[in-house]
Design a protein around this motif. Structure first.
Motif, short mmCIF file in Angstrom:
data_model
loop_
_atom_site.label_atom_id
_atom_site.label_comp_id
_atom_site.label_asym_id
_atom_site.label_seq_id
_atom_site.Cartn_x
_atom_site.Cartn_y
_atom_site.Cartn_z
N ASN A 43 -1.30 -4.26 -5.99
CA ASN A 43 -1.44 -3.62 -4.68
C ASN A 43 -2.36 -2.41 -4.71
OD1 ASN A 43 0.29 -2.08 -6.17
ND2 ASN A 43 1.75 -1.68 -4.53
N PRO A 44 -3.64 -2.65 -5.04
CA PRO A 44 -4.57 -1.53 -4.89
C PRO A 44 -4.58 -1.09 -3.42
CG PRO A 44 -5.76 -3.57 -5.36
CD PRO A 44 -4.31 -3.88 -5.44
N MET A 45 -4.75 0.18 -3.23
CA MET A 45 -4.79 0.66 -1.85
C MET A 45 -6.13 0.29 -1.23
SD MET A 45 -2.80 4.19 -2.50
CE MET A 45 -3.47 4.36 -4.12
N MET A 60 4.49 3.29 -11.80
CA MET A 60 5.04 1.96 -11.54
C MET A 60 3.94 0.97 -11.17
SD MET A 60 8.18 0.92 -9.06
CE MET A 60 9.42 -0.03 -9.90
N LYS A 98 -3.64 9.41 4.06
CA LYS A 98 -4.60 8.90 3.08
C LYS A 98 -4.57 7.39 2.97
CE LYS A 98 -5.34 12.83 0.29
NZ LYS A 98 -6.07 13.25 -0.83
N GLN A 116 1.09 12.61 3.04
CA GLN A 116 -0.09 12.15 2.29
C GLN A 116 -0.24 10.65 2.41
OE1 GLN A 116 1.02 13.88 -1.46
NE2 GLN A 116 -0.62 15.38 -1.38
N ARG A 168 -4.74 3.44 -12.27
CA ARG A 168 -4.58 4.56 -11.36
C ARG A 168 -3.39 5.43 -11.74
NH1 ARG A 168 -2.65 1.08 -6.21
NH2 ARG A 168 -0.61 0.54 -7.01
N LEU A 169 -2.53 4.93 -12.63
CA LEU A 169 -1.40 5.75 -13.06
C LEU A 169 -1.84 6.74 -14.14
CD1 LEU A 169 1.18 2.87 -13.54
CD2 LEU A 169 0.88 4.29 -11.50
N ARG A 198 -5.89 13.53 -6.81
CA ARG A 198 -6.13 14.27 -5.57
C ARG A 198 -4.83 14.72 -4.92
NH1 ARG A 198 -10.74 10.32 -3.21
NH2 ARG A 198 -12.33 10.83 -4.74
N ILE A 199 -3.86 13.81 -4.85
CA ILE A 199 -2.64 14.23 -4.15
C ILE A 199 -1.85 15.23 -4.97
CG2 ILE A 199 -2.37 12.15 -2.73
CD1 ILE A 199 -0.32 11.16 -4.68
N LEU A 226 -2.64 10.72 -14.25
CA LEU A 226 -1.53 11.65 -14.06
C LEU A 226 -0.77 11.90 -15.36
CD1 LEU A 226 -0.16 10.32 -10.65
CD2 LEU A 226 -1.54 12.33 -11.09
N ALA A 259 4.81 5.53 -5.07
CA ALA A 259 5.12 5.48 -6.49
C ALA A 259 4.21 6.42 -7.28
CB ALA A 259 4.97 4.06 -7.01
N LEU A 260 3.07 6.78 -6.69
CA LEU A 260 2.21 7.75 -7.35
C LEU A 260 2.63 9.18 -7.03
CD1 LEU A 260 -1.23 6.03 -6.88
CD2 LEU A 260 -0.27 6.74 -9.05
N TYR A 314 0.84 -1.20 0.00
CA TYR A 314 0.00 0.00 0.00
C TYR A 314 0.87 1.24 0.00
CZ TYR A 314 -3.83 -3.01 1.67
OH TYR A 314 -4.78 -3.98 1.82
N PHE A 356 -6.87 8.75 -6.66
CA PHE A 356 -5.85 9.06 -5.66
C PHE A 356 -4.76 9.99 -6.20
CE2 PHE A 356 -2.02 8.25 -3.19
CZ PHE A 356 -2.50 8.22 -1.90
N GLY A 357 -4.22 9.61 -7.34
CA GLY A 357 -3.13 10.40 -7.91
C GLY A 357 -3.55 11.83 -8.19
#
Lengths: 303, 258
Positions: free
Chosen positions: B99-101, B93, A186, A182, B167-168, B114-115, B171, A175-176, A169, B111-112
């Motif tokens: 590995n989804p959060m 990557m 999060k 954060q 999810r990449l 937002r951050i 961005l 990596a994002l 996780y 997610f990307g």
């Protein structure tokens, strides 16, 4: 032979818990059978177990005392401990981490009477000076002390649950391009929230059960520190807790046996009602611990 | 050397140490844009380490020492003025285990965005649009559109891995790094992900680490063969598997070790 011995050791904990509960129950039971009135017991603030003419056994004020100390304690301990746990688990270097953990364990090793002493001799004048209260022995004082006492247990369990967050996780978030912070709020905190909740509950259990420090720091006077109008909660009132009541009064409450016809003399009721308080405490902490346990189990099953 | 605009990642004499252990030795390579480059080699040859140099993920471990340069779009990413956050926005990557959060499918993809939006503020409509587009691009949208609020971790592994790719995308990265993205998947799921990679490669530079030589052969355009931290051979996949230039490559692809 050795296996048998270990087996005995293993089950002894269960035996102890049950025999303690049995003993507490046995001592309190006559009161429950004869003069227990559920409503007045839990809703009356009048605690006069030794009055000659009119004995009254209302534990509302004691419950409120325990509640108020616990609330203040958690207000202090929760942010402190969670902050510490996050810092230890995610932000600090290895050396700081080792050092901090040792110090926090030390905090857990301080005897509760020493904490009580600090409440009595150090916090008391400080609170008087800062708040102008007539006396510094009150819910605030005891809450601060008990809060600090619950920090170690909350920190250690919270840190475990933060470290148990799968590395995948964290890598994903990093990596994002997530910053450290954060990632923490999060991903890590939401993922660890059950463990954190369990940690807080165990802290609550600790605060509810604490006796000696509370006895010394609350002022030990019967008082409901809540009111219907603003400010609702008077942290500067002296209070008395369930635990402290038992500790302070048990020594002077005679244990009297039943007379002819199985009727207990009224002077013996005080002793019995203290054990009923013990049952109440038992029930509260049992409930809290079971909840915490179920929450922790819940996380394990999900993963 | 001629500066080729088609080059996406360029390493110059890149060496890396974990503590005292040297994991990469003077690796120089040029990875081209718009194709899939596979990193192959036996376990412990440094292919994952090399991959993790491209988005500086190696820095998660303490005591990592690096020498040499990694240029992405002509810029050395180990320069002091490079923002790690921006770098990782450009270089996405995908990991070995999906590995989804532990968030909803929607939140995983959002997610990307937002951050990386200032103060985490982004209009709902824009966000929803980007999420849908990303999920469409990995051919996942139709399967999950009715339960975007369900946890990403509850999906079948294949969909999880697609989600991790999706999810990449919001961005708008230029490079996708994949660390054995199919090693946790069964044959069918692997095929689905490989199909996806083939479709994505026009828009991105894809670098994939794989243990599976058949996979490297199936999907990659170029291959880099590594051994004990050294780059042994970098060639077109068709060439490398048919006419390896180096004896060690030949031995490896014939299955004599690895």
């Amino acid at each position: 032979m050795i296996v048998g011995l270990i087996y005995v050791c293993g089950v002894s904990a269960i035996i102890f818990v049950f025999s303690i509960f049995y003993f507490v129950w046995r001592e309190g039971a006559p009161f429950l059978y004869d003069c227990f009135d559920f409503k007045s017991f839990f809703t009356s603030p009048e605690w006069y177990p030794t009055s000659v003419g009119n004995k009254r056994y209302g534990i509302l004020a004691l419950l409120a005392g325990t509640g108020s100390v616990t609330i203040v304690a958690m207000l202090i301990a929760v942010p402190f401990s969670l902050g510490t746990a996050i810092f230890i688990a995610e932000f600090c270097g290895k050396k700081t981490k080792e050092g901090l953990k040792i110090v926090i364990e030390l905090l857990a090793a301080i005897p509760s009477v020493v904490w009580g002493f600090i409440g009595l001799m150090v916090m008391n004048p400080i609170i008087v000076k800062l708040t102008g209260a007539a006396i510094g022995l009150n819910a605030l004082n005891a809450g601060i002390i008990v809060g600090l006492m619950s920090v170690p247990i909350i920190v250690s369990i919270a840190e475990d649950s933060i470290r148990a967050v799968p590395d995948g996780y964290i890598e994903a978030a990093e990596a994002l391009g997530a910053t450290r912070w954060q990632t923490v709020y999060k991903v890590i905190l939401p993922a660890a929230k059950n463990g954190l909740l369990a940690a807080i509950l165990l802290g609550v259990g600790r605060a509810v059960g604490e006796t000696m420090a509370v006895l010394m720091a609350t002022g030990h006077s019967i008082n409901v520190p809540f009111s219907a109008e603003f400010p609702y909660f008077h942290a500067l009132d002296s209070v008395r807790t369930l635990t402290a009541t038992i500790a302070a009064e048990l020594g002077e409450a005679p244990r009297l046996d039943a007379g002819p016809g199985g009727i207990f003399p009224p002077e013996g009721r005080h002793y019995q009602v203290l054990f009923v308080i013990g049952i109440v405490l038992f029930a509260i902490t049992f409930f809290i611990n079971i909840t915490a346990d179920l929450i922790v189990k819940g996380i394990r099953n999900k993963q | 050397m001629k500066q080729n605009t088609n080059i996406s990642i360029e390493t110059d004499n890149l060496s890396l140490w974990y503590g005292k252990f040297q994991a990469l030795f003077d690796v120089s390579s040029r990875i081209k844009h718009g194709m899939i480059t596979a990193l192959i080699g036996p376990s412990g040859c440094g292919k994952t380490t090399l991959l993790r140099c491209f988005n500086r993920m190696n820095e998660r471990f303490s005591s990592v020492g690096i020498q040499g340069q990694v240029r992405i779009m002509g810029k050395n990413i180990y320069d002091a003025d490079v923002s790690l956050i921006e770098l990782r926005k450009t270089v996405g990557m995908v990991f070995q285990r999906p590995n989804p959060m532990p968030l909803s499918i929607y939140d995983n993809v959002a997610f990307g965005l937002r951050i990386h939006s200032p103060h985490g503020k982004i209009s709902r409509a824009k966000e929803a649009e980007a999420v849908e587009k990303a999920l469409q691009e990995v051919f996942l949208f139709d399967q999950v559109k009715d339960h975007l609020d369900k946890r990403g971790t509850g999906l079948p592994l294949e969909q999880q891995q697609k989600l991790c790719i999706a999810r990449l995308l919001p961005l708008k990265p230029t490079i996708l790094l994949m660390d054995e993205p199919c090693s946790a998947l069964d044959a069918e799921a692997t095929e689905a992900v490989e199909d996806l990679l083939r479709r994505l490669k026009e828009k991105f530079t894809i670098v994939i680490v794989t243990h599976n030589m058949a996979q490297a052969r199936r999907i990659s355009d170029e291959c880099i063969y590594m051994l004990k931290g050294n780059l042994i051979e970098h060639n077109k996949t068709a060439e490398l598997f048919v006419r390896p230039r180096d004896k060690r490559t030949e031995e490896y692809i014939e299955g004599r070790y690895g």
